[in-house]
Structures are given as structure tokens and as C-alpha cells.
Design a protein around this motif. Structure first.
Motif, PDB file in Angstrom:
ATOM      1  N   ASP A 121     -27.858 -74.323  75.187  1.00 13.35           N
ATOM      2  CA  ASP A 121     -28.832 -73.328  75.656  1.00 13.35           C
ATOM      3  C   ASP A 121     -28.629 -72.953  77.124  1.00 13.35           C
ATOM      4  O   ASP A 121     -29.156 -71.942  77.581  1.00 13.35           O
ATOM      5  N   LEU A 122     -27.883 -73.760  77.851  1.00 11.88           N
ATOM      6  CA  LEU A 122     -27.799 -73.591  79.295  1.00 11.88           C
ATOM      7  C   LEU A 122     -26.730 -72.581  79.698  1.00 11.88           C
ATOM      8  O   LEU A 122     -25.722 -72.407  79.018  1.00 11.88           O
ATOM      9  N   ASN A 123     -26.987 -71.934  80.818  1.00 10.46           N
ATOM     10  CA  ASN A 123     -26.117 -70.898  81.337  1.00 10.46           C
ATOM     11  C   ASN A 123     -25.386 -71.426  82.583  1.00 10.46           C
ATOM     12  O   ASN A 123     -26.023 -71.838  83.555  1.00 10.46           O
ATOM     13  N   ASP A 124     -24.059 -71.410  82.567  1.00  8.83           N
ATOM     14  CA  ASP A 124     -23.280 -71.983  83.657  1.00  8.83           C
ATOM     15  C   ASP A 124     -23.543 -71.291  84.990  1.00  8.83           C
ATOM     16  O   ASP A 124     -23.585 -71.938  86.047  1.00  8.83           O
ATOM     17  N   ILE A 130     -28.451 -73.366  90.673  1.00  6.33           N
ATOM     18  CA  ILE A 130     -29.272 -74.549  90.951  1.00  6.33           C
ATOM     19  C   ILE A 130     -28.513 -75.515  91.858  1.00  6.33           C
ATOM     20  O   ILE A 130     -29.068 -76.067  92.815  1.00  6.33           O
ATOM     21  N   LYS A 131     -27.238 -75.720  91.556  1.00  6.98           N
ATOM     22  CA  LYS A 131     -26.423 -76.627  92.379  1.00  6.98           C
ATOM     23  C   LYS A 131     -26.305 -76.106  93.805  1.00  6.98           C
ATOM     24  O   LYS A 131     -26.389 -76.874  94.766  1.00  6.98           O
ATOM     25  N   GLN A 132     -26.110 -74.803  93.948  1.00 10.84           N
ATOM     26  CA  GLN A 132     -26.052 -74.205  95.287  1.00 10.84           C
ATOM     27  C   GLN A 132     -27.362 -74.416  96.034  1.00 10.84           C
ATOM     28  O   GLN A 132     -27.366 -74.676  97.246  1.00 10.84           O
ATOM     29  N   ALA A 133     -28.471 -74.300  95.306  1.00  8.66           N
ATOM     30  CA  ALA A 133     -29.782 -74.506  95.932  1.00  8.66           C
ATOM     31  C   ALA A 133     -29.945 -75.949  96.404  1.00  8.66           C
ATOM     32  O   ALA A 133     -30.438 -76.206  97.504  1.00  8.66           O
ATOM     33  N   ILE A 134     -29.510 -76.894  95.576  1.00  7.12           N
ATOM     34  CA  ILE A 134     -29.638 -78.308  95.923  1.00  7.12           C
ATOM     35  C   ILE A 134     -28.816 -78.639  97.167  1.00  7.12           C
ATOM     36  O   ILE A 134     -29.267 -79.357  98.064  1.00  7.12           O
ATOM     37  N   PHE A 135     -27.605 -78.090  97.243  1.00  3.79           N
ATOM     38  CA  PHE A 135     -26.693 -78.419  98.337  1.00  3.79           C
ATOM     39  C   PHE A 135     -26.558 -77.295  99.366  1.00  3.79           C
ATOM     40  O   PHE A 135     -25.528 -77.176 100.023  1.00  3.79           O
ATOM     41  N   SER A 136     -27.584 -76.498  99.505  1.00  3.33           N
ATOM     42  CA  SER A 136     -27.552 -75.443 100.519  1.00  3.33           C
ATOM     43  C   SER A 136     -27.611 -76.062 101.914  1.00  3.33           C
ATOM     44  O   SER A 136     -27.861 -77.258 102.075  1.00  3.33           O
ATOM     45  N   GLN A 137     -27.392 -75.248 102.917  1.00  2.00           N
ATOM     46  CA  GLN A 137     -27.405 -75.748 104.292  1.00  2.00           C
ATOM     47  C   GLN A 137     -28.791 -76.200 104.722  1.00  2.00           C
ATOM     48  O   GLN A 137     -28.935 -76.951 105.685  1.00  2.00           O
ATOM     49  N   GLN A 138     -29.816 -75.739 104.006  1.00  2.00           N
ATOM     50  CA  GLN A 138     -31.188 -76.156 104.302  1.00  2.00           C
ATOM     51  C   GLN A 138     -31.396 -77.595 103.825  1.00  2.00           C
ATOM     52  O   GLN A 138     -31.274 -77.885 102.644  1.00  2.00           O
ATOM     53  N   LYS A 139     -31.665 -78.482 104.727  1.00  2.72           N
ATOM     54  CA  LYS A 139     -31.975 -79.866 104.370  1.00  2.72           C
ATOM     55  C   LYS A 139     -33.201 -79.868 103.487  1.00  2.72           C
ATOM     56  O   LYS A 139     -34.204 -79.229 103.801  1.00  2.72           O
ATOM     57  N   LYS A 140     -33.155 -80.585 102.347  1.00  6.32           N
ATOM     58  CA  LYS A 140     -34.280 -80.504 101.427  1.00  6.32           C
ATOM     59  C   LYS A 140     -34.480 -81.759 100.608  1.00  6.32           C
ATOM     60  O   LYS A 140     -33.595 -82.620 100.512  1.00  6.32           O
ATOM     61  N   ALA A 141     -35.666 -81.838 100.016  1.00  7.81           N
ATOM     62  CA  ALA A 141     -35.994 -82.867  99.034  1.00  7.81           C
ATOM     63  C   ALA A 141     -36.125 -82.171  97.694  1.00  7.81           C
ATOM     64  O   ALA A 141     -36.704 -81.089  97.595  1.00  7.81           O
ATOM     65  N   VAL A 142     -35.556 -82.784  96.654  1.00  6.71           N
ATOM     66  CA  VAL A 142     -35.547 -82.203  95.317  1.00  6.71           C
ATOM     67  C   VAL A 142     -36.325 -83.122  94.387  1.00  6.71           C
ATOM     68  O   VAL A 142     -36.167 -84.347  94.433  1.00  6.71           O
ATOM     69  N   PHE A 143     -37.159 -82.531  93.535  1.00 10.64           N
ATOM     70  CA  PHE A 143     -37.993 -83.304  92.618  1.00 10.64           C
ATOM     71  C   PHE A 143     -37.718 -82.849  91.183  1.00 10.64           C
ATOM     72  O   PHE A 143     -37.710 -81.651  90.894  1.00 10.64           O
ATOM     73  N   MET A 144     -37.508 -83.816  90.278  1.00  9.48           N
ATOM     74  CA  MET A 144     -37.310 -83.486  88.870  1.00  9.48           C
ATOM     75  C   MET A 144     -37.809 -84.633  87.995  1.00  9.48           C
ATOM     76  O   MET A 144     -37.860 -85.785  88.428  1.00  9.48           O
ATOM     77  N   LYS A 154     -25.893 -84.460  81.498  1.00  4.81           N
ATOM     78  CA  LYS A 154     -24.971 -84.235  80.389  1.00  4.81           C
ATOM     79  C   LYS A 154     -24.003 -83.094  80.669  1.00  4.81           C
ATOM     80  O   LYS A 154     -22.975 -82.971  80.010  1.00  4.81           O
ATOM     81  N   THR A 155     -24.342 -82.261  81.642  1.00  2.00           N
ATOM     82  CA  THR A 155     -23.482 -81.124  81.953  1.00  2.00           C
ATOM     83  C   THR A 155     -22.339 -81.561  82.857  1.00  2.00           C
ATOM     84  O   THR A 155     -22.469 -82.520  83.633  1.00  2.00           O
ATOM     85  N   THR A 156     -21.231 -80.854  82.787  1.00  4.04           N
ATOM     86  CA  THR A 156     -20.094 -81.153  83.655  1.00  4.04           C
ATOM     87  C   THR A 156     -20.452 -80.943  85.115  1.00  4.04           C
ATOM     88  O   THR A 156     -20.057 -81.709  85.999  1.00  4.04           O
ATOM     89  N   MET A 157     -21.255 -79.926  85.378  1.00  4.94           N
ATOM     90  CA  MET A 157     -21.597 -79.563  86.747  1.00  4.94           C
ATOM     91  C   MET A 157     -22.470 -80.598  87.449  1.00  4.94           C
ATOM     92  O   MET A 157     -22.463 -80.721  88.670  1.00  4.94           O
ATOM     93  N   PHE A 158     -23.248 -81.380  86.666  1.00  8.32           N
ATOM     94  CA  PHE A 158     -24.170 -82.352  87.265  1.00  8.32           C
ATOM     95  C   PHE A 158     -23.855 -83.793  86.844  1.00  8.32           C
ATOM     96  O   PHE A 158     -24.714 -84.671  86.947  1.00  8.32           O
TER      97      PHE A 158
END
Length: 215
Positions: A121-124, A130-144, A154-158
Motif C-alpha cells: 500500500d505504501l508509496n516510495d 517522510i525520511k527527508q522530513a526526519i533527517f532535515s537540517q531542522q533538529k527535531k524529535a519524532v514520535f511514532m 519492513k521497508t527498505t528505506m527504513f
């Protein structure tokens, strides 16, 4: 396909232009990752609909204008997603953080009903965003939630996501550190025997976001 795309074309249009809720996830300091953006099937017939479109067009301005982080908190809304956002609101974050908090889902389109997502179902392209958002230059906290974590891993990207570990002095477990910090939490709709744990985690999220400032 293990999900039901929402039938409303206007909702799909605004979602395609901004496939997230809240501020831009690239610029966000605090990023909440969910499974799918779920709406009542008859959303266009509810009084909330114009406000919902307004929100998707500029969520930061919406929060500052109405004092609500999401239109699902309006009394006129009936349907999926309301409990999640009512619980999130209990964290107690004020509108001054509107341009720092973003919600993005693993799925790239709005949905309705109960859905069980699979890798197919997922779109690469969306996962890469999402990966770009997680590792953007903006220091951040991620919650999931753990469900999001297990699907993403399960994805190759993560595949790089580590199993959650306990961090001293925090009730939240961590998937990745030091930066970005990726935290595990119970889904905000969780209730019953996990209520006490959820409330403790919400307090921890408040402390992470607000730190020395007043929310």
C-alpha cells in the motif's frame, strides 16, 4: 489494496498539495508519524467541511486563528480521527507551537473506515518525503507508535530503524538517537488498561516539546 481511499475528490486534492497536517514536516521541530489520515466517509456533508479544507490549506494559521490544532475538535464533527486529536489536545500544547508541530502519515492518501496497511500500500515517493522530513537540517524529535515503527521497518528505506530502547529518566522508548530522537508512544486513541501509561507518555511528550517554555 488494504485500505479504503476517501471518496471526496476535493479532500484528495488538498492532500496531494500538502500530504501532511500541521506545519511543513521538513521545517517541523516535532514530527508525529501516523498510519493513515482517516476521515468520516460523509465529511463533505458535515458542517466542518469548509473548516477542514481551510485547515489543509494553512494548518498553522488555522491553529492560531481558532485556538485548535485540528478541526476534528469542533463539536460539529462526527467520525474517525476525533478521539485521536481530542487526546492529543490533552497534552496541553498552545498555538504558539503551531509552526513547530507536524503530523504526517505513512500512507500518502486520505482514507475512510478501518484500514490495515501492508507494504504494497505504501508509496516510495511519499516514504522518501517522510525520511527527508526526519533527517532535515531542522533538529527535531519524532514520535511514532509501535505499529508505525513495525510497518516502516519492513521497508527498505527504513530498515535502519533500531529496536526501541529505554532511555534513563524517560517513560518513552527510543528507536533512534542521538539526533533525530525517534520516540515510541502508545496511540493516542488507546484506552482501558493502558490509560495510565498513555497519560505518562503524554506528559513526557509535553516536557520534550515545551522544555523550559510555557506551552
Amino acid at each position: 489494496m488494504m485500505y479504503a481511499p476517501h471518496p471526496n475528490k476535493q479532500l484528495h486534492q488538498v492532500f496531494s498539495e500538502k500530504p501532511y497536517q500541521g506545519c511543513c514536516p521538513i521545517a517541523a521541530e516535532f514530527l508525529f508519524i501516523g498510519l493513515d489520515a482517516n476521515y468520516a466517509s460523509d465529511i463533505e456533508n458535515q458542517l466542518i467541511f469548509p473548516k477542514l479544507i481551510e485547515y489543509h490549506q494553512d494548518a498553522v494559521l488555522f491553529w492560531k486563528r481558532y485556538g485548535l490544532h485540528h478541526p476534528f475538535l469542533l463539536d460539529s464533527y462526527k467520525g474517525s480521527g476525533r478521539k485521536y486529536h481530542k487526546e492529543f489536545a490533552k497534552i496541553g500544547i498552545s498555538a504558539k507551537y503551531a509552526d513547530k508541530i507536524s503530523f504526517i502519515e505513512v500512507l500518502h492518501v486520505p482514507t475512510t473506515g478501518r484500514n490495515v496497511l501492508t507494504l504494497a500500500d505504501l508509496n516510495d515517493h511519499h516514504l522518501d518525503y517522510i525520511k527527508q522530513a526526519i533527517f532535515s537540517q531542522q533538529k527535531k524529535a519524532v514520535f511514532m507508535s509501535d505499529t508505525v515503527f513495525r510497518l516502516l521497518k519492513k521497508t527498505t528505506m527504513f530498515a535502519w530503524l533500531n529496536d526501541a530502547v529505554v532511555v534513563t529518566s524517560s517513560v518513552l522508548k527510543v528507536f533512534h538517537q542521538p539526533f533525530p530522537m525517534i520516540y515510541k508512544h502508545l496511540h493516542f486513541s488507546t484506552y482501558g488498561k493502558f490509560q495510565v501509561q498513555k497519560e505518562a507518555e503524554m506528559k513526557a511528550i509535553f516536557d520534550i516539546i515545551c522544555q523550559e517554555n510555557k506551552c
